[in-house]
Motif scaffolding. Sequence first.
Motif, PDB file in Angstrom:
ATOM      1  N   UNK A 177       0.824  -1.214   0.000  1.00 26.22           N
ATOM      2  CA  UNK A 177       0.000   0.000   0.000  1.00 26.22           C
ATOM      3  C   UNK A 177       0.853   1.256   0.000  1.00 26.22           C
ATOM      4  N   UNK A 178       1.922   1.246   0.765  1.00 22.10           N
ATOM      5  CA  UNK A 178       2.807   2.414   0.818  1.00 22.10           C
ATOM      6  C   UNK A 178       3.437   2.684  -0.547  1.00 22.10           C
ATOM      7  N   UNK A 179       3.732   1.632  -1.286  1.00 23.78           N
ATOM      8  CA  UNK A 179       4.303   1.811  -2.627  1.00 23.78           C
ATOM      9  C   UNK A 179       3.265   2.323  -3.626  1.00 23.78           C
ATOM     10  N   UNK A 180       2.004   1.983  -3.405  1.00 25.07           N
ATOM     11  CA  UNK A 180       0.939   2.416  -4.319  1.00 25.07           C
ATOM     12  C   UNK A 180       0.513   3.859  -4.064  1.00 25.07           C
ATOM     13  N   UNK A 181       0.624   4.323  -2.845  1.00 22.20           N
ATOM     14  CA  UNK A 181       0.109   5.649  -2.488  1.00 22.20           C
ATOM     15  C   UNK A 181       0.664   6.777  -3.363  1.00 22.20           C
ATOM     16  N   UNK A 182       1.977   6.841  -3.623  1.00 18.23           N
ATOM     17  CA  UNK A 182       2.482   7.964  -4.421  1.00 18.23           C
ATOM     18  C   UNK A 182       1.987   7.975  -5.867  1.00 18.23           C
ATOM     19  N   UNK A 183       1.552   6.834  -6.367  1.00 16.39           N
ATOM     20  CA  UNK A 183       1.116   6.786  -7.767  1.00 16.39           C
ATOM     21  C   UNK A 183      -0.403   6.838  -7.914  1.00 16.39           C
ATOM     22  N   UNK A 184      -1.108   6.967  -6.804  1.00 14.43           N
ATOM     23  CA  UNK A 184      -2.569   7.070  -6.879  1.00 14.43           C
ATOM     24  C   UNK A 184      -2.944   8.344  -7.626  1.00 14.43           C
ATOM     25  N   UNK A 185      -3.984   8.268  -8.411  1.00 10.82           N
ATOM     26  CA  UNK A 185      -4.363   9.409  -9.245  1.00 10.82           C
ATOM     27  C   UNK A 185      -5.334  10.367  -8.555  1.00 10.82           C
ATOM     28  N   UNK A 186      -5.993   9.918  -7.502  1.00  8.00           N
ATOM     29  CA  UNK A 186      -6.944  10.781  -6.801  1.00  8.00           C
ATOM     30  C   UNK A 186      -6.447  11.038  -5.385  1.00  8.00           C
ATOM     31  N   UNK A 187      -6.477  12.277  -4.940  1.00  6.17           N
ATOM     32  CA  UNK A 187      -5.971  12.603  -3.599  1.00  6.17           C
ATOM     33  C   UNK A 187      -6.605  11.778  -2.482  1.00  6.17           C
ATOM     34  N   UNK A 188      -7.901  11.514  -2.581  1.00  7.13           N
ATOM     35  CA  UNK A 188      -8.557  10.741  -1.525  1.00  7.13           C
ATOM     36  C   UNK A 188      -8.043   9.302  -1.485  1.00  7.13           C
ATOM     37  N   UNK A 189      -7.583   8.795  -2.635  1.00  2.90           N
ATOM     38  CA  UNK A 189      -6.998   7.455  -2.659  1.00  2.90           C
ATOM     39  C   UNK A 189      -5.633   7.455  -1.972  1.00  2.90           C
ATOM     40  N   UNK A 190      -4.880   8.507  -2.172  1.00  4.19           N
ATOM     41  CA  UNK A 190      -3.567   8.620  -1.507  1.00  4.19           C
ATOM     42  C   UNK A 190      -3.757   8.587   0.010  1.00  4.19           C
ATOM     43  N   UNK A 191      -4.687   9.371   0.488  1.00  2.00           N
ATOM     44  CA  UNK A 191      -4.954   9.443   1.930  1.00  2.00           C
ATOM     45  C   UNK A 191      -5.419   8.079   2.447  1.00  2.00           C
ATOM     46  N   UNK A 192      -6.308   7.432   1.726  1.00  2.55           N
ATOM     47  CA  UNK A 192      -6.822   6.126   2.156  1.00  2.55           C
ATOM     48  C   UNK A 192      -5.730   5.064   2.175  1.00  2.55           C
ATOM     49  N   UNK A 193      -4.884   5.064   1.153  1.00  2.00           N
ATOM     50  CA  UNK A 193      -3.800   4.088   1.100  1.00  2.00           C
ATOM     51  C   UNK A 193      -2.813   4.297   2.246  1.00  2.00           C
ATOM     52  N   UNK A 194      -2.501   5.542   2.531  1.00  6.82           N
ATOM     53  CA  UNK A 194      -1.593   5.826   3.651  1.00  6.82           C
ATOM     54  C   UNK A 194      -2.216   5.433   4.979  1.00  6.82           C
ATOM     55  N   UNK A 195      -3.490   5.755   5.161  1.00  2.95           N
ATOM     56  CA  UNK A 195      -4.176   5.400   6.399  1.00  2.95           C
ATOM     57  C   UNK A 195      -4.211   3.891   6.577  1.00  2.95           C
ATOM     58  N   UNK A 196      -4.559   3.169   5.523  1.00  4.56           N
ATOM     59  CA  UNK A 196      -4.612   1.704   5.605  1.00  4.56           C
ATOM     60  C   UNK A 196      -3.238   1.125   5.919  1.00  4.56           C
ATOM     61  N   UNK A 197      -2.217   1.671   5.310  1.00  6.35           N
ATOM     62  CA  UNK A 197      -0.857   1.216   5.573  1.00  6.35           C
ATOM     63  C   UNK A 197      -0.489   1.439   7.037  1.00  6.35           C
ATOM     64  N   UNK A 198      -0.831   2.598   7.581  1.00  8.29           N
ATOM     65  CA  UNK A 198      -0.537   2.884   8.985  1.00  8.29           C
ATOM     66  C   UNK A 198      -1.280   1.934   9.914  1.00  8.29           C
ATOM     67  N   UNK A 199      -2.523   1.625   9.590  1.00  5.99           N
ATOM     68  CA  UNK A 199      -3.296   0.704  10.422  1.00  5.99           C
ATOM     69  C   UNK A 199      -2.682  -0.697  10.398  1.00  5.99           C
ATOM     70  N   UNK A 200      -2.241  -1.126   9.239  1.00  7.71           N
ATOM     71  CA  UNK A 200      -1.611  -2.442   9.127  1.00  7.71           C
ATOM     72  C   UNK A 200      -0.289  -2.486   9.879  1.00  7.71           C
TER      73      UNK A 200
END
Length: 94
Positions: A47-70
Amino acid sequence: MTDPTTKATPFARCDHVDHYLFAVQPDIPLLDALEHASVYLSCAEALAHQAPTATRPEHIVSLRWASQQMLGTARSLVQASIDGLHAAQPGDDA
């Protein structure tokens, strides 16, 4: 002597109260807990690797949040395992 198991380990503290949402349960075999921790770490890394390449800002935030929870879950599984190992040491009253 029995095989060491996890100790109860709360995690994911609530923001506005002094409580935790989740906990690693006691008496889980360490191999099971550590295997789950490894899976959570692998998923967090992906997830952390995918976050910088996400095309929508809300996806970046969600990917980072999910990564932190994991990462928090994996950390708690490892800590519960370490605490279980310490408790299993001869002469340890924990």
